[in-house]
Design a protein around this motif. Structure first.
Motif, short mmCIF file in Angstrom:
data_model
loop_
_atom_site.label_atom_id
_atom_site.label_comp_id
_atom_site.label_asym_id
_atom_site.label_seq_id
_atom_site.Cartn_x
_atom_site.Cartn_y
_atom_site.Cartn_z
N LEU A 46 0.83 -1.20 0.00
CA LEU A 46 0.00 0.00 0.00
C LEU A 46 0.87 1.26 0.00
N THR A 47 1.96 1.23 0.73
CA THR A 47 2.87 2.38 0.77
C THR A 47 3.47 2.65 -0.60
N VAL A 48 3.87 1.60 -1.29
CA VAL A 48 4.41 1.76 -2.64
C VAL A 48 3.35 2.33 -3.57
N ALA A 49 2.11 1.84 -3.42
CA ALA A 49 1.02 2.35 -4.26
C ALA A 49 0.77 3.84 -3.99
N LEU A 50 0.81 4.24 -2.73
CA LEU A 50 0.63 5.65 -2.39
C LEU A 50 1.75 6.51 -2.95
N ALA A 51 2.98 5.97 -2.94
CA ALA A 51 4.10 6.70 -3.53
C ALA A 51 3.90 6.90 -5.03
N ALA A 52 3.36 5.88 -5.70
CA ALA A 52 3.08 6.01 -7.13
C ALA A 52 2.03 7.08 -7.39
N VAL A 53 1.00 7.12 -6.54
CA VAL A 53 -0.03 8.16 -6.67
C VAL A 53 0.59 9.53 -6.48
N ALA A 54 1.46 9.66 -5.49
CA ALA A 54 2.11 10.95 -5.24
C ALA A 54 2.94 11.40 -6.43
N LEU A 55 3.68 10.47 -7.01
CA LEU A 55 4.54 10.81 -8.15
C LEU A 55 3.72 11.28 -9.35
N VAL A 56 2.58 10.67 -9.56
CA VAL A 56 1.80 10.95 -10.77
C VAL A 56 0.88 12.16 -10.60
N PHE A 57 0.27 12.28 -9.44
CA PHE A 57 -0.83 13.24 -9.32
C PHE A 57 -0.55 14.48 -8.46
#
Length: 367
Positions: A46-57
């Protein structure tokens, strides 16, 4: 407006994940806290997924602090779970071909939490017949479970220790190897039994077996019963004059504060270290699994095989271990050593728990 709401939701999730990640550091012996240590694999993803969201959005003024916080959270979980991947050095030593082939000093143990309300007896019976372990332990067995297993397997296993209960804490041990000095004990909580016995290899060499199933952590109760029982078994195993194996459903994950303390107290090795998670619970929910069923062994044993077995209709997968007893202590790494202060804390916690007059947690869950 929508963007503001979504940003607030993102930071709310980050804050929740951060809280769940760090609260177990408090070592507060309560189910609401200790249970947070279970899903570290899932929290890492979940942490990795949140980091991906932060990078993109996210814009830089939110992205950079979010990534910094998420990197710390990911590092916390990595520090715990990396130990149970092939990237980490193995703790238990693999058996040589000669040791694995020595049937006189080899033991295979199958442990299974059957889930008391599960009535698919034949699935476990067929599995035991297929795997043909030297010792099989079944947990959460009531009288019907014990009768079904005994009727089907009494010719295969001459030695039985039967402790059927209707409260989800029953246990049965079936063995081809002769046990002796067998004790069935409620170590801390009434009607939460464990088995301690001496076992003879075909060669005549002796070792000690502990089968345990302490209470689960729940968000409305402390975990002193579970934590104390696991710790007391660890102290006892460390003082045993025989090489020991501890197995069963510990209702605790391999990386938790309680399990790591058990290893410090006992000095026993965890064959999962450096090999894999071997998640045994929950058998029915693939995305919510963690290692609750364990085997820890003395350094005189070498690991031949470790396998998570097929589902038998329970919420736990059975697990199987095959080990060779060598007579020579050897390990690739050893647990940290406990100290007198930690042992004193355990004895104080156990004494406090013994004074309580209460029913075991979850005695009506399977009724």
């Amino acid at each position: 407006m929508l963007a503001t709401i979504l940003l607030g939701l993102f930071w709310g999730v980050v804050a929740l994940v951060a809280a769940i990640s760090v609260l177990p550091f408090s070592k507060i012996p309560h189910g609401a806290i200790r249970g947070m240590a279970f899903p570290r694999e899932q929290l890492f993803v979940l942490t990795v997924a949140l980091a991906a969201v932060a990078l993109v959005f996210l814009e830089p003024d939110h992205r950079n602090p979010a990534l910094a916080i998420l990197a710390v959270i990911a590092a916390i979980h990595t520090g715990y779970i990396l130990k149970f991947t092939p990237l980490w050095p193995r703790q238990s030593v693999d058996a040589t071909e000669a040791q694995a082939a020595d049937a006189e000093n080899r033991v295979t143990i199958l442990a299974s939490n059957v889930k008391q309300s599960n009535r698919q007896y034949q699935r476990l019976i067929d599995l035991i017949r297929t795997e043909d372990p030297d010792i099989a332990a079944a947990l959460e067995v009531d009288p019907d479970w014990v009768d079904a297993l005994y009727d089907a397997l009494k010719d295969q296993y001459p030695h039985w220790v039967k402790v059927p209960k209707d409260n989800s804490y029953g246990v049965v041990m079936m063995s081809k190897m002769e046990p002796s000095e067998t004790q069935v004990r409620d170590l801390l909580v009434d009607d939460v039994p464990s088995i301690r016995t001496k076992v003879a290899m075909p060669s005549g060499r002796m070792w000690r077996l502990y089968i345990v199933h302490p209470e689960p952590p729940v968000p409305y109760h402390d975990t002193k019963g579970r934590d104390g029982e696991i710790a007391l078994v660890g102290i006892e195993a460390s003082k045993d004059d025989l090489p020991a194996i501890v197995t069963g459903d510990l209702n605790d994950v391999a990386w938790s504060t309680t399990t790591r303390r058990f290893q410090r107290l006992s000095g026993l090795l965890d064959p999962r270290v450096g090999r894999g998670f071997y998640n045994t619970f929950h058998a029915g929910i693939a995305v919510m699994r963690w290692p609750l069923d364990h085997l820890f062994h003395d350094a005189e044993f070498r690991l031949i095989r470790m396998s998570r077995l097929p589902n038998i209709g329970s919420d736990h997968f059975p697990i199987l271990f095959s080990l060779a007893l060598t007579g020579e202590a050897q390990s690739n790494s050893t647990p940290e050593q406990s100290d007198a202060e930690e042992r004193a804390e355990v004895r104080e916690m156990a004494a406090e728990e013994r004074e309580k007059d209460r029913e075991a947690i979850g005695t009506d869950w399977e009724k």
